[in-house]
Design an enzyme around this catalytic site. Structure first.
Site, PDB file in Angstrom:
ATOM      1  N   HIS A 132       3.982 -22.554  13.121  1.00  0.00           N
ATOM      2  CA  HIS A 132       5.094 -21.954  12.383  1.00  0.00           C
ATOM      3  C   HIS A 132       6.208 -21.611  13.351  1.00  0.00           C
ATOM      4  O   HIS A 132       5.949 -21.217  14.484  1.00  0.00           O
ATOM      5  CB  HIS A 132       4.626 -20.685  11.652  1.00  0.00           C
ATOM      6  CG  HIS A 132       5.555 -20.274  10.557  1.00  0.00           C
ATOM      7  ND1 HIS A 132       6.656 -19.505  10.778  1.00  0.00           N
ATOM      8  CD2 HIS A 132       5.547 -20.566   9.232  1.00  0.00           C
ATOM      9  CE1 HIS A 132       7.289 -19.326   9.629  1.00  0.00           C
ATOM     10  NE2 HIS A 132       6.642 -19.968   8.678  1.00  0.00           N
TER      11      HIS A 132
ATOM     12  N   ASP B 109      -0.085 -22.724   4.201  1.00  0.00           N
ATOM     13  CA  ASP B 109      -0.387 -23.980   3.518  1.00  0.00           C
ATOM     14  C   ASP B 109      -1.776 -24.519   3.819  1.00  0.00           C
ATOM     15  O   ASP B 109      -2.225 -25.467   3.191  1.00  0.00           O
ATOM     16  CB  ASP B 109       0.659 -25.038   3.893  1.00  0.00           C
ATOM     17  CG  ASP B 109       2.015 -24.666   3.343  1.00  0.00           C
ATOM     18  OD1 ASP B 109       2.061 -24.178   2.211  1.00  0.00           O
ATOM     19  OD2 ASP B 109       3.021 -24.846   4.048  1.00  0.00           O
TER      20      ASP B 109
END
Ligand code: CMC
Length: 437
Positions: A313, A371
């Site tokens: 991320h 996710d």
């Protein structure tokens, strides 16, 4: 320390470039890193700030969401995401994001009623769907149908009217599940199911997706609660790519429906919202635990072009706090549905374990993101992979809308217009075609 002249106390950053020195104010937020206000940089030095990917650039000030990526912390209006996910519900979080405070009882009832009353679509909009191929990706359908809202709801497109802004915000939050469910129904060739206002937000969405006219359908409350939690986890995430897209589109004065359609387009990409679909596809491709080392090796090989989807991320350099709740929700959903030994969950958990012990992932601080486990959960609930990013869009709509409203109401707001480092041909004269070498 107070002062008669606040400017005297303002800390400054000094930059010297091309023989010129400029002092730039350093501004502090309530928490988090300070920002250097480079607004006068070009005027005073003739230089632009260069930051592809905006890795060091704050584009606005905001009161909505705060992320501490090193600590793995996510706050909405100050409240930690794990508390909201467990103790609140999606509609209450919507109110919080939009208004800054949690609602009291009458405020909540009014908001719930308003959202419920806006769930239906203009009947003519249903005909849009038949213009798409049945095998169209539902995100393609979402881009088109959401953009078309501005062709139907003319009484809420005046961005300068606060009342219209509020109506547009509520319409978008209320209608997005209906639009998404219709995209799903169209793709499987089933009749559209109208919203039911006696159900809560997530239960209503489940029934619009999975009910059929010829048989009774009862929403499983455990699954509805899990879906509600998934919506909370996706509701907002500060200035991510799709939110920045919505802000940039809105900065020109475009209407809110058009701006949210732009956000949906951005969300679709596999580096952003499309990663949940990509993560499940990757887990399916890996298939069995014994193949994991091969994929870890591939992810570390820069020439392979392969990345572990659902990992890494831009902001989190620690475990994504949403991923922790998502992992728990995943187990709860599988238990509730009586799914034992789901092979993809076994692959995911083992992949996570191996990656978190691997030097490559440890050094680069790559952890599972939201996710990683959402795909397994959504598939268990019954959604096909193509719908995963659509569900993300349903949830993120409130974040987009809250950020769009905040931008419109910000006195510092101007049209977003980045500059560039030009590396093309310098000035040269046009040569007629017959005279070119
Ligand atoms: N697998 C393998 N290596 C990776 C991965 C990954 N998933 N993510 C980053 N890296 C490596 C990357 O190759 C780079 O290595 P080096 O420094 O040697 O060049 C380093 O880690 C930093 O990566 P980056 O691409 O410079 O980082 P970024 O901040 O630009 O990208 C990201 C962030 C999320 C796009 C990226 O981590 C990624 O592509 N992850 C997979 C896609 C994904 O799961 N996206 C969902 C994000 S969370 C949901 C949302 O908010 O949309």
């Amino acid at each position: 320390m107070s002062s008669d002249n606040p400017k005297i106390d303002t800390p400054m950053a000094t930059l010297s470039v091309g023989g010129k020195t400029i002092d730039m104010p350093v501004r502090s937020g309530t928490v988090g890193p300070d920002v250097i206000d480079v607004g006068r940089l070009y005027k005073e030095t003739g230089c632009f700030n260069y930051d592809p990917g905006f890795t060091s650039t704050a584009n606005c000030s905001s009161k909505i969401t705060y992320i501490d990526g090193d600590a793995g912390m996510l706050l909405h209006r100050g409240y930690p995401i794990d508390q909201l996910a467990v103790q609140s519900n999606f509609l209450e979080v919507c109110f919080l994001l939009l208004n800054g405070e949690l609602p009291n009882e009458p405020e909540y009832e009014e908001f719930q009623l308003a959202i419920t009353r806006h769930t239906m679509l203009h009947e003519q909009m249903t005909r849009f769907y038949t213009g798409f191929r049945r095998d169209a990706h539902p995100m393609a359908v979402m881009c088109g149908v959401v953009g078309a809202l501005s062709a139907f709801y003319h009484d809420s497109t005046d961005i300068n009217d606060p009342e219209q802004r509020t109506i547009a915000a509520r319409r978008l939050i209320a209608k997005m599940p209906t639009i998404a469910a219709m995209a799903y129904k169209y793709s499987v060739g089933q009749p559209f199911i109208y919203p039911r206002n006696d159900l809560d937000f997530s239960a209503n969405f489940l029934q619009m997706c999975f009910a059929v006219p010829c048989a009774p359908y009862t929403v499983d409350p455990v699954i509805a609660r899990a879906l509600d939690r998934i919506f909370i986890l996706h509701a907002d995430h500060e200035q991510n790519a799709s939110t920045s897209t919505v802000r940039l589109a809105g900065s020109s004065g475009a209407n809110p429906f058009a701006c949210i359609a732009a956000g949906i387009a951005c969300l679709w990409g596999p580096a952003h919202g499309g990663a949940n679909e990509a993560a499940l596809n990757m887990l399916t491709e890996i298939g069995t635990v014994d193949r994991i080392p091969e994929y870890i090796k591939k992810a570390k090989d820069k020439t392979s072009g392969f990345r572990l989807m659902g990992f890494g991320h831009r902001v989190y350099k620690n475990y994504d706090p949403r991923a922790k709740v998502m992992q728990k929700t995943c187990h709860e959903v599988l238990d509730a549905l009586g799914i034992r030994n789901e092979p993809l969950l076994q692959v995911a958990m083992e992949l996570e374990r191996i990656a978190l012990e691997d030097d490559y992932f440890v050094e680069k601080k790559l952890y599972p993101n939201i996710d990683f486990y959402s795909g397994i959960t959504l598939r268990a609930i019954g959604f096909p992979v193509e719908m995963f990013t659509v569900l993300f869009a349903v949830a993120r709509t409130v974040g987009w809308v809250a950020q769009w409203k905040e931008m419109i109401e910000d006195p510092e707001q101007r049209i977003g217009r980045p500059r560039q480092l030009y590396i093309g041909a310098p000035l040269r004269d046009y040569v007629p075609r017959g005279q070119r070498g």
